[in-house]
Design a protein around this motif. Structure first.
Motif, PDB file in Angstrom:
ATOM      1  N   CYS A   1      49.661 187.787 112.861  1.00 49.30           N
ATOM      2  CA  CYS A   1      50.611 188.601 114.367  1.00 49.30           C
ATOM      3  C   CYS A   1      50.038 189.550 115.089  1.00 49.30           C
ATOM      4  O   CYS A   1      50.113 190.074 116.243  1.00 49.30           O
ATOM      5  CB  CYS A   1      52.247 188.780 113.266  1.00 49.30           C
ATOM      6  SG  CYS A   1      52.650 187.858 113.721  1.00 49.30           S
ATOM      7  N   GLN A   2      49.566 190.475 114.022  1.00 51.88           N
ATOM      8  CA  GLN A   2      48.397 191.387 114.913  1.00 51.88           C
ATOM      9  C   GLN A   2      47.324 191.046 115.340  1.00 51.88           C
ATOM     10  O   GLN A   2      47.104 191.533 116.135  1.00 51.88           O
ATOM     11  CB  GLN A   2      47.387 192.582 113.709  1.00 51.88           C
ATOM     12  CG  GLN A   2      48.810 193.318 112.886  1.00 51.88           C
ATOM     13  CD  GLN A   2      48.484 193.620 111.300  1.00 51.88           C
ATOM     14  OE1 GLN A   2      47.117 193.874 111.526  1.00 51.88           O
ATOM     15  NE2 GLN A   2      49.238 194.074 110.600  1.00 51.88           N
ATOM     16  N   ARG A   3      46.506 190.069 114.723  1.00 49.83           N
ATOM     17  CA  ARG A   3      45.695 189.419 115.653  1.00 49.83           C
ATOM     18  C   ARG A   3      46.190 188.716 116.735  1.00 49.83           C
ATOM     19  O   ARG A   3      45.255 189.061 118.024  1.00 49.83           O
ATOM     20  CB  ARG A   3      45.182 188.222 114.651  1.00 49.83           C
ATOM     21  CG  ARG A   3      44.098 188.751 113.524  1.00 49.83           C
ATOM     22  CD  ARG A   3      43.867 187.542 112.970  1.00 49.83           C
ATOM     23  NE  ARG A   3      43.131 188.965 111.736  1.00 49.83           N
ATOM     24  CZ  ARG A   3      42.694 187.627 110.422  1.00 49.83           C
ATOM     25  NH1 ARG A   3      42.517 186.681 110.618  1.00 49.83           N
ATOM     26  NH2 ARG A   3      41.518 188.696 109.463  1.00 49.83           N
ATOM     27  N   MET A   4      47.226 187.749 117.200  1.00 53.72           N
ATOM     28  CA  MET A   4      47.746 188.112 118.036  1.00 53.72           C
ATOM     29  C   MET A   4      47.672 188.420 119.356  1.00 53.72           C
ATOM     30  O   MET A   4      47.734 188.958 120.696  1.00 53.72           O
ATOM     31  CB  MET A   4      49.003 186.837 117.830  1.00 53.72           C
ATOM     32  CG  MET A   4      49.107 185.584 117.451  1.00 53.72           C
ATOM     33  SD  MET A   4      48.183 184.461 118.725  1.00 53.72           S
ATOM     34  CE  MET A   4      49.562 184.238 119.260  1.00 53.72           C
ATOM     35  N   MET A   5      48.944 189.841 118.393  1.00 59.99           N
ATOM     36  CA  MET A   5      48.731 190.952 119.741  1.00 59.99           C
ATOM     37  C   MET A   5      47.496 191.396 120.352  1.00 59.99           C
ATOM     38  O   MET A   5      47.422 191.763 121.139  1.00 59.99           O
ATOM     39  CB  MET A   5      49.522 191.629 119.289  1.00 59.99           C
ATOM     40  CG  MET A   5      51.325 191.768 118.932  1.00 59.99           C
ATOM     41  SD  MET A   5      51.981 191.407 120.435  1.00 59.99           S
ATOM     42  CE  MET A   5      52.169 192.728 121.338  1.00 59.99           C
ATOM     43  N   VAL A   6      46.032 191.810 119.309  1.00 58.74           N
ATOM     44  CA  VAL A   6      45.095 192.186 120.337  1.00 58.74           C
ATOM     45  C   VAL A   6      44.240 190.853 120.328  1.00 58.74           C
ATOM     46  O   VAL A   6      44.077 192.049 121.697  1.00 58.74           O
ATOM     47  CB  VAL A   6      44.397 192.555 118.908  1.00 58.74           C
ATOM     48  CG1 VAL A   6      43.096 192.995 118.972  1.00 58.74           C
ATOM     49  CG2 VAL A   6      44.953 193.253 118.064  1.00 58.74           C
ATOM     50  N   ASP A   7      45.014 189.979 120.522  1.00 56.14           N
ATOM     51  CA  ASP A   7      43.768 188.658 121.373  1.00 56.14           C
ATOM     52  C   ASP A   7      44.915 188.381 123.044  1.00 56.14           C
ATOM     53  O   ASP A   7      44.706 187.277 123.309  1.00 56.14           O
ATOM     54  CB  ASP A   7      43.957 187.646 120.889  1.00 56.14           C
ATOM     55  CG  ASP A   7      42.304 187.996 119.524  1.00 56.14           C
ATOM     56  OD1 ASP A   7      41.573 188.951 119.716  1.00 56.14           O
ATOM     57  OD2 ASP A   7      42.429 186.894 118.766  1.00 56.14           O
ATOM     58  N   GLU A   8      45.888 189.141 122.728  1.00 59.50           N
ATOM     59  CA  GLU A   8      47.551 189.055 124.433  1.00 59.50           C
ATOM     60  C   GLU A   8      47.244 187.665 123.749  1.00 59.50           C
ATOM     61  O   GLU A   8      47.708 187.169 125.423  1.00 59.50           O
ATOM     62  CB  GLU A   8      46.443 189.837 125.072  1.00 59.50           C
ATOM     63  CG  GLU A   8      46.199 191.026 125.638  1.00 59.50           C
ATOM     64  CD  GLU A   8      45.490 191.723 126.088  1.00 59.50           C
ATOM     65  OE1 GLU A   8      44.627 190.153 127.150  1.00 59.50           O
ATOM     66  OE2 GLU A   8      45.017 192.642 126.955  1.00 59.50           O
ATOM     67  N   GLY A   9      47.673 186.985 122.896  1.00 56.41           N
ATOM     68  CA  GLY A   9      48.588 186.152 123.138  1.00 56.41           C
ATOM     69  C   GLY A   9      47.262 184.753 122.730  1.00 56.41           C
ATOM     70  O   GLY A   9      47.598 183.420 123.362  1.00 56.41           O
ATOM     71  N   ILE A  10      45.785 184.975 122.605  1.00 49.78           N
ATOM     72  CA  ILE A  10      45.365 183.703 122.967  1.00 49.78           C
ATOM     73  C   ILE A  10      44.452 183.808 122.114  1.00 49.78           C
ATOM     74  O   ILE A  10      42.891 184.877 122.503  1.00 49.78           O
ATOM     75  CB  ILE A  10      44.705 183.447 124.259  1.00 49.78           C
ATOM     76  CG1 ILE A  10      44.985 183.604 125.641  1.00 49.78           C
ATOM     77  CG2 ILE A  10      43.623 182.040 124.223  1.00 49.78           C
ATOM     78  CD1 ILE A  10      46.089 181.846 125.520  1.00 49.78           C
ATOM     79  N   MET A  11      44.892 183.645 120.825  1.00 46.42           N
ATOM     80  CA  MET A  11      43.583 183.502 119.769  1.00 46.42           C
ATOM     81  C   MET A  11      42.198 182.960 119.844  1.00 46.42           C
ATOM     82  O   MET A  11      41.860 182.128 120.261  1.00 46.42           O
ATOM     83  CB  MET A  11      44.525 182.645 118.173  1.00 46.42           C
ATOM     84  CG  MET A  11      43.599 183.590 117.475  1.00 46.42           C
ATOM     85  SD  MET A  11      44.217 184.817 116.654  1.00 46.42           S
ATOM     86  CE  MET A  11      45.974 184.491 115.589  1.00 46.42           C
ATOM     87  N   ARG A  12      41.642 184.452 119.398  1.00 49.23           N
ATOM     88  CA  ARG A  12      40.186 183.720 119.652  1.00 49.23           C
ATOM     89  C   ARG A  12      39.556 184.135 117.919  1.00 49.23           C
ATOM     90  O   ARG A  12      39.483 185.201 117.611  1.00 49.23           O
ATOM     91  CB  ARG A  12      39.432 184.674 120.163  1.00 49.23           C
ATOM     92  CG  ARG A  12      40.036 185.283 121.280  1.00 49.23           C
ATOM     93  CD  ARG A  12      39.049 187.008 122.522  1.00 49.23           C
ATOM     94  NE  ARG A  12      39.232 187.057 123.759  1.00 49.23           N
ATOM     95  CZ  ARG A  12      40.373 187.125 124.469  1.00 49.23           C
ATOM     96  NH1 ARG A  12      41.785 187.238 123.075  1.00 49.23           N
ATOM     97  NH2 ARG A  12      40.440 187.229 125.483  1.00 49.23           N
ATOM     98  N   TRP A  13      40.095 182.439 118.020  1.00 48.80           N
ATOM     99  CA  TRP A  13      39.516 181.959 116.487  1.00 48.80           C
ATOM    100  C   TRP A  13      37.910 182.520 115.768  1.00 48.80           C
ATOM    101  O   TRP A  13      38.157 183.187 114.434  1.00 48.80           O
ATOM    102  CB  TRP A  13      39.551 180.540 116.578  1.00 48.80           C
ATOM    103  CG  TRP A  13      40.675 180.030 116.061  1.00 48.80           C
ATOM    104  CD1 TRP A  13      41.277 179.559 117.755  1.00 48.80           C
ATOM    105  CD2 TRP A  13      42.115 179.923 115.802  1.00 48.80           C
ATOM    106  NE1 TRP A  13      42.724 179.251 118.133  1.00 48.80           N
ATOM    107  CE2 TRP A  13      43.105 179.413 116.604  1.00 48.80           C
ATOM    108  CE3 TRP A  13      42.860 180.748 114.708  1.00 48.80           C
ATOM    109  CZ2 TRP A  13      43.902 179.573 116.771  1.00 48.80           C
ATOM    110  CZ3 TRP A  13      43.980 180.511 114.560  1.00 48.80           C
ATOM    111  CH2 TRP A  13      44.808 179.835 115.024  1.00 48.80           C
ATOM    112  N   TYR A  14      37.294 182.462 116.884  1.00 48.99           N
ATOM    113  CA  TYR A  14      35.518 182.628 116.202  1.00 48.99           C
ATOM    114  C   TYR A  14      35.636 184.144 115.428  1.00 48.99           C
ATOM    115  O   TYR A  14      34.523 184.250 115.140  1.00 48.99           O
ATOM    116  CB  TYR A  14      34.188 182.717 117.308  1.00 48.99           C
ATOM    117  CG  TYR A  14      34.684 183.978 118.130  1.00 48.99           C
ATOM    118  CD1 TYR A  14      34.360 184.584 118.660  1.00 48.99           C
ATOM    119  CD2 TYR A  14      35.782 183.173 119.742  1.00 48.99           C
ATOM    120  CE1 TYR A  14      34.403 185.855 119.351  1.00 48.99           C
ATOM    121  CE2 TYR A  14      36.095 183.886 120.793  1.00 48.99           C
ATOM    122  CZ  TYR A  14      35.680 185.259 120.704  1.00 48.99           C
ATOM    123  OH  TYR A  14      35.826 185.768 121.665  1.00 48.99           O
TER     124      TYR A  14
END
Length: 321
Positions: A273-286
């Motif tokens: 969830c923290q990563r989603m917020m940091v990426d503003e909803g578009i997960m940067r999987w790399y």
């Protein structure tokens, strides 16, 4: 001395079941020459127990992002490498593949998709998170050949109704869908209209509109399992602004309670969830662990560990210089 000599079976005379168990421990690079030894060995190499799942989760394209459609430029060497690997896999598997998994940074073209769809007619599950270089015609033709398809993992696309319609028309047993990216009202409408019998839907780590979620909960009467874990939920308010929803209301949770399984996580202490917020909803999987994109709270959609058929050794040995 001659009478006491032990007489053992020759390799070419071994039972197919025994050979299959041995060959099951080999990867694609090792299987290729083994399959050419003799007819019996080739038969064992093609056993469905070996080729049930073809996991290319480690295979990536050498690419750069561009501003013009398809927003990706792929090195020709990557295309040639992929074509060569697919030729080997399809030749040995003899149409016995029922699950294919591709990396989110593996950008195949129509010709690659056409090749595998013709040679894997019994495919039941496809995990292909990148469609940048695949045309509408290319994916529709592949779906038409995969009449037994039951499960699909796909990215967000600009106009989803056409693919939902094709799946609904061609794949009568289709029941499981995972969308990686953004999920809006148009996407929800396409599923409700063309895939009303879907039982499992995962939007894990996606950007989802509240109206789309409510549409699913109200209209998808056959839906049994829904995963919105780690999603960025939002709604459109005045002046077209987006307002992030940090917690589902009681009414929405009550609608979801009819489902057999409902996965939901919007915790500030949750890493995803923290990563989603940091990426503003578009997960940067790399940015994250290489296995992170493979996970799902729904057990049937979780990809677990990488398969043996295409392991780290294959990834290194199949490079094209």
């Amino acid at each position: 001395m001659g009478e006491n000599k032990m007489m053992g079976k020759r390799w070419e005379d071994m039972d197919t079941d025994v050979l299959m168990k041995i060959f099951k421990e080999l990867n694609l690079v090792e299987l290729s020459p083994v399959s050419q030894v003799c007819r019996l060995w080739r038969l064992a190499c093609s056993d469905p127990l070996i080729w049930g799942t073809l996991d290319f989760g480690l295979l990536k394209s050498n690419f750069i992002q561009t501003r013009a459609s398809p927003y990706i430029w792929v090195d020709d060497r990557s295309d040639r490498r992929l074509a060569r690997i697919l030729r080997v896999a399809m030749a040995i598997s003899c149409g016995n593949v029922n699950c294919m998994i591709f990396h989110y940074n593996l950008y195949m073209k129509d010709e690659h998709l056409h090749y595998i769809s013709e040679r894997s007619p019994h495919l039941k599950r496809l995990v292909m998170p990148a469609w940048n270089r695949i045309t509408k015609l290319g994916i529709c033709q592949a779906i038409q050949r995969w009449e037994e398809l039951e499960s699909l993992t796909m990215p967000t696309i600009g106009h989803p109704p056409y693919i939902m319609e094709e799946i609904g028309r061609s794949c009568k047993n289709f029941a499981e869908l995972k969308v990686m990216g953004s999920f809006d009202d148009l996407f929800a409408s396409a599923i409700v209209t063309h895939l009303p019998k879907v039982k499992v839907l995962s939007l894990r780590c996606s950007k989802v509109t509240m109206s789309a979620l409510l549409w699913l909960l109200d209209q998808m009467v056959n839906l049994e399992v829904l995963n919105i874990s780690h999603c960025l939920m939002f709604e459109i308010v005045t002046n077209g602004r987006r307002q992030v929803i940090h917690e589902l209301d009681d009414q929405t949770l009550e609608k979801a309670s009819r489902l057999r399984e409902f996965y939901y996580c919007q915790s500030r202490s949750c890493v995803a969830c923290q990563r989603m917020m940091v990426d503003e909803g578009i997960m940067r999987w790399y940015r994250y662990e290489d296995w992170f994109w493979r996970r799902d709270e729904v057990s049937s959609l979780d990809l677990q560990d990488y398969g043996k058929l295409f392991d780290a050794e294959c990834e290194v040995l199949t490079r094209v210089d």
